[in-house]
Design an enzyme around this catalytic site. Structure first.
Site, mmCIF file in Angstrom:
data_model
loop_
_atom_site.group_PDB
_atom_site.id
_atom_site.type_symbol
_atom_site.label_atom_id
_atom_site.label_comp_id
_atom_site.label_asym_id
_atom_site.label_seq_id
_atom_site.Cartn_x
_atom_site.Cartn_y
_atom_site.Cartn_z
ATOM 1 N N CYS A 68 0.778 -1.063 -0.102
ATOM 2 C CA CYS A 68 -0.012 -0.005 0.157
ATOM 3 C C CYS A 68 0.753 1.115 0.128
ATOM 4 O O CYS A 68 2.150 1.044 0.083
ATOM 5 C CB CYS A 68 -0.861 -0.028 1.264
ATOM 6 S SG CYS A 68 -0.136 -0.120 2.848
ATOM 7 N N CYS A 110 3.132 1.555 2.651
ATOM 8 C CA CYS A 110 4.644 0.893 2.520
ATOM 9 C C CYS A 110 5.414 1.566 1.846
ATOM 10 O O CYS A 110 6.631 1.605 2.187
ATOM 11 C CB CYS A 110 4.372 -0.390 1.983
ATOM 12 S SG CYS A 110 3.055 -1.513 2.713
ATOM 13 N N ASP A 125 -7.864 10.802 -27.076
ATOM 14 C CA ASP A 125 -7.030 10.958 -28.178
ATOM 15 C C ASP A 125 -7.941 10.883 -29.610
ATOM 16 O O ASP A 125 -9.296 10.611 -29.393
ATOM 17 C CB ASP A 125 -6.213 9.454 -28.340
ATOM 18 C CG ASP A 125 -5.521 9.285 -29.531
ATOM 19 O OD1 ASP A 125 -4.718 10.213 -30.220
ATOM 20 O OD2 ASP A 125 -5.626 8.373 -30.360
ATOM 21 N N ASP A 144 -5.812 4.575 -27.672
ATOM 22 C CA ASP A 144 -5.782 3.521 -28.272
ATOM 23 C C ASP A 144 -4.556 3.131 -28.917
ATOM 24 O O ASP A 144 -4.137 1.990 -29.430
ATOM 25 C CB ASP A 144 -6.791 3.050 -29.252
ATOM 26 C CG ASP A 144 -6.399 3.746 -30.519
ATOM 27 O OD1 ASP A 144 -5.904 4.897 -30.676
ATOM 28 O OD2 ASP A 144 -6.601 3.285 -31.720
ATOM 29 N N ASP A 146 0.008 6.702 -26.830
ATOM 30 C CA ASP A 146 -0.915 7.120 -25.485
ATOM 31 C C ASP A 146 -0.484 6.489 -24.400
ATOM 32 O O ASP A 146 -0.856 6.766 -23.138
ATOM 33 C CB ASP A 146 -2.266 6.869 -25.924
ATOM 34 C CG ASP A 146 -2.881 7.530 -27.057
ATOM 35 O OD1 ASP A 146 -2.533 8.599 -27.181
ATOM 36 O OD2 ASP A 146 -3.779 6.717 -27.900
#
Length: 697
Positions: A13, A16, A405, A590, A594
């Site tokens: 987490c 940590c 995008d 996509d 990106d």
């Protein structure tokens, strides 16, 4: 000063991460330490760094430091699953008497052994972390879990020795078993986090055709190529390096890399990038960068940095642990002392103090988020959304800005037929002849023409020839035809709309007709954007395509910010600017270009297609189109509501019952045994509430 990278095991987490950074920074000689939870790596800067000294510093906190050159440890998910199975195998017989009609009562020594298997076997990581924190006078939920389980088990021994019919061994075992469910879900999510980097680097071909000084080709691993080497790239192959074209003519498909939807002609002197596909001819390329020096490797590093720099959502349990855990420990101690003074008996004071610890154990609190998320993840998958990181699903519910995008996201990402102009022949005949010429071509424009002619019967083309960057020619039904751009045909074209690609069909010096293609909008794009705006989201468009094309599309869709010519780092920087201004940003894309933006965004969402893009995004749409995006946003908001309800119940349970336990008002109703039952009821309530998400859409 030198910089070293190490792998850290045992982190689960955000708290940590802070402890590991603090422990490393305290080592003499360390100037700076930065920890990436997603990749489980620590980047340490300093002088004369010793792996042994750094390792001892982390071992004292309950973590393990290993060199990145060592063999990877077994999957964390496998260990978490084995602990989960062990815990429930020994816990279920202890909980069996709670079921109506099932008369199973084991002798208390057997119960003690079974419970010990869950508490000290499967639950040992809780104790290991709690002991490491105790040595540094720190406390977390691990402290409370370990102490509650230990005290419950010890009290079970005491009750069993006294001859009690119901020693509370199931309380200790159930506490560990329920919490291990959440830990297993966390381990699964984290295990997938580094896949994005591997998938990105796989886009570079593993082998390349290197040219020797004598001109002979040799297949060699791409990783051994050096600047100045020459490689040959054949049609249909991906370019293995960043370099400069020395000879040859071809069209290079860079849509996934730059966002430009149409192939780009490349010839001597032009630059090319690793991962781009070559069509229509072979290229001889001089290597400028290979391996870790390519733009693709730099992009992978950007993804890693974005994943590590983004502050993940902390579980509410982590946020309050700094106050809640010490408060419960103090309250239990005060309860013990107070009742000892009031009754004069340590044995009588022991029961309410244990009840406080047991009833405060954060089982429902630990389950509040992961169980709701587990139910939501299953519902999301059925609805066309794969959730790779639960934090991104939580963030999606709070998004204020949605960045898109263009190519392949708002548009179809491929050339599609817009119009056919022909004063001499029927439009269908122009399309039939053009598609026949392009029948065996894999060029993106050819695929667009053939896609529009699927219902037509296509004749065979004879004497076919392709001219990279120009067009094709051949004989169809005895007619000598040419298909290509204005320069290739040598015939004037009328003015065409911006953003449109035009190819002409000619016979001799006669222009038979024009075929106009464009990267068309997805049919649902305007409707989806309007729905998102009605929900209060601000819409942005960032694309690598030409600025004038992007601006025109932004005006068409009513998007105020529409930027073209964006490189991957430009997209990532703009998202960082929005985040710095207080926005919670989701990015939808996509392409490979990106990847860093998907990783930087609070909620990165990829469309179906490229594995590397999906791996970089914590949220993957599995069905075509943008409608699943609307459904994902609605599900995220409903999930947030259920999580808040669960947390309210978990905190309310402690708020009401802990004071009652401290004042010993629960003793006549069963004391620690009632506390265990109440804890189970609290967990059951949280689980049942979360299961309402199973059929959510």
């Amino acid at each position: 000063m030198s910089i070293h990278t190490f792998r850290v095991e045992g982190m689960s987490c955000a708290s940590c991460v802070r402890r590991v950074e603090k422990a490393l920074a305290a080592v003499p000689g360390v100037a700076h330490a930065q920890v990436n939870l997603a990749t489980e790596e620590a980047r340490v800067e300093g002088a004369e760094l010793s792996l042994e000294v750094l390792g001892r510093a982390l071992e004292a906190r309950g973590y393990h430091l290993v060199s990145p050159t060592d063999e990877p440890a077994p999957e964390a998910t496998r260990g978490a699953l084995l602990r989960l199975i062990l815990a429930w195998v020994v816990t279920l017989p202890l909980m069996a008497p709670m079921l109506p009609g099932l008369h199973l009562h084991l002798p208390w020594p057997i119960q003690a052994l079974l419970s010990a298997g869950a508490v000290f076997g499967a639950g040992w990581p809780f104790f290991r972390r709690a002991f490491g924190q105790l040595r540094k006078l720190e406390s977390t939920m691990d402290t409370l879990v370990a102490l509650g389980a230990l005290v419950s088990w010890a009290f079970g021994l005491y009750e069993g020795w006294r001859g009690s019919m119901h020693p509370p061994f199931e309380t200790a075992a159930a506490l560990v078993s329920f919490l291990l469910v959440g830990k297993y879900l966390e381990a699964r999510a984290k295990h997938r986090a580094t896949h994005s980097l591997e998938a990105l680097l796989k886009l570079a071909p593993a082998m390349a055709s290197r040219l020797g000084e004598d001109g002979l080709e040799e297949e060699v691993p791409t990783r051994i190529l050096m600047a100045g080497d020459r490689v040959r790239v054949r049609p249909g192959s991906a370019i293995p390096v960043d370099g400069i074209v020395l000879s040859g003519q071809a069209e290079v498909e860079e849509a996934l890399l730059t966002g430009e939807p149409l192939p780009v002609p490349k010839g001597p002197g032009d630059g090319v990038q690793v991962g781009a596909m070559v069509h229509g001819g072979a290229l001889e390329v001089q290597v400028q960068s290979a391996g870790q020096g390519t733009w693709l490797a730099r992009l992978a590093r950007q993804v890693a940095e974005a994943q590590g720099s983004r502050a993940p959502i902390q579980e509410v349990a982590d946020k309050v642990s700094a106050v809640f855990v010490p408060a419960i420990l103090v309250l239990a101690a005060l309860t013990l002392v107070g009742w000892w003074i009031a009754t004069g008996s340590l044995l009588l004071a022991w029961r309410p103090a244990v009840t406080v610890l047991v009833i405060a154990c954060p089982c429902a609190l630990g389950l509040a988020t992961p169980v709701a998320m587990a139910a939501a993840l299953g519902s999301a998958a059925r609805g066309g959304l794969l959730v790779r990181q639960a934090e991104a699903m939580e963030r999606l519910a709070d998004v204020t800005d949605l960045v898109f995008d263009k190519t392949g996201t708002l548009t179809l990402g491929r050339p599609t037929l817009k119009e056919i102009q022909s004063p001499q022949l029927p439009r269908e005949e122009i399309l039939r002849l053009a598609a026949a010429l392009e029948r065996d071509s894999e060029h993106p424009l050819a695929r667009g023409i053939r896609g529009a002619a699927q219902a037509l019967s296509l004749p065979e083309a004879q004497d076919f020839r392709a001219f990279p960057g120009g067009g094709v020619e051949g004989r169809v039904e005895g007619r000598a035809l040419r298909l290509g751009n204005e320069a290739f045909l040598g015939l004037p074209f009328p003015e065409i709309p911006e953003g449109t690609v035009t190819v002409g069909l000619a016979e001799g010096s006669t222009l038979l007709g024009l075929i106009l293609l464009e990267d068309a909008l997805r049919p649902e794009t305007p409707r989806v954007l309007d729905a998102l705006r009605r929900q209060g989201l601000r819409i942005h468009l960032l694309s690598g395509d030409r600025p004038e094309v992007v601006r025109r599309l932004g005006t068409q869709l009513g998007i105020e910010e529409a930027r073209g010519g964006c490189k991957p780092e430009d997209k990532q920087k703009r998202i960082q600017e929005l985040q710095a201004a207080g926005a919670i940003v989701a990015f939808v894309g996509d392409g490979v270009n990106d990847a860093s933006a998907l990783a930087q965004a609070d909620a990165g969402i990829s469309l179906p297609g490229l594995e590397a893009t999906q791996a970089a995004a914590p949220l993957n749409l599995l069905r075509e189109g943008l409608d699943p995006l609307l459904q994902a946003h609605a599900l995220a908001r409903r999930t947030r509501s259920v999580v808040r309800q669960n947390l309210a119940w978990a905190f309310g349970y402690n708020l009401v019952l802990v004071p009652l336990a401290a004042f010993n008002l629960l003793d006549k109703l069963g004391g620690p045994a009632l506390a265990g039952a109440a804890m189970g009821l609290s967990s059951l309530t949280v689980v049942l509430n979360a299961l309402r998400l199973r059929n959510a859409r």
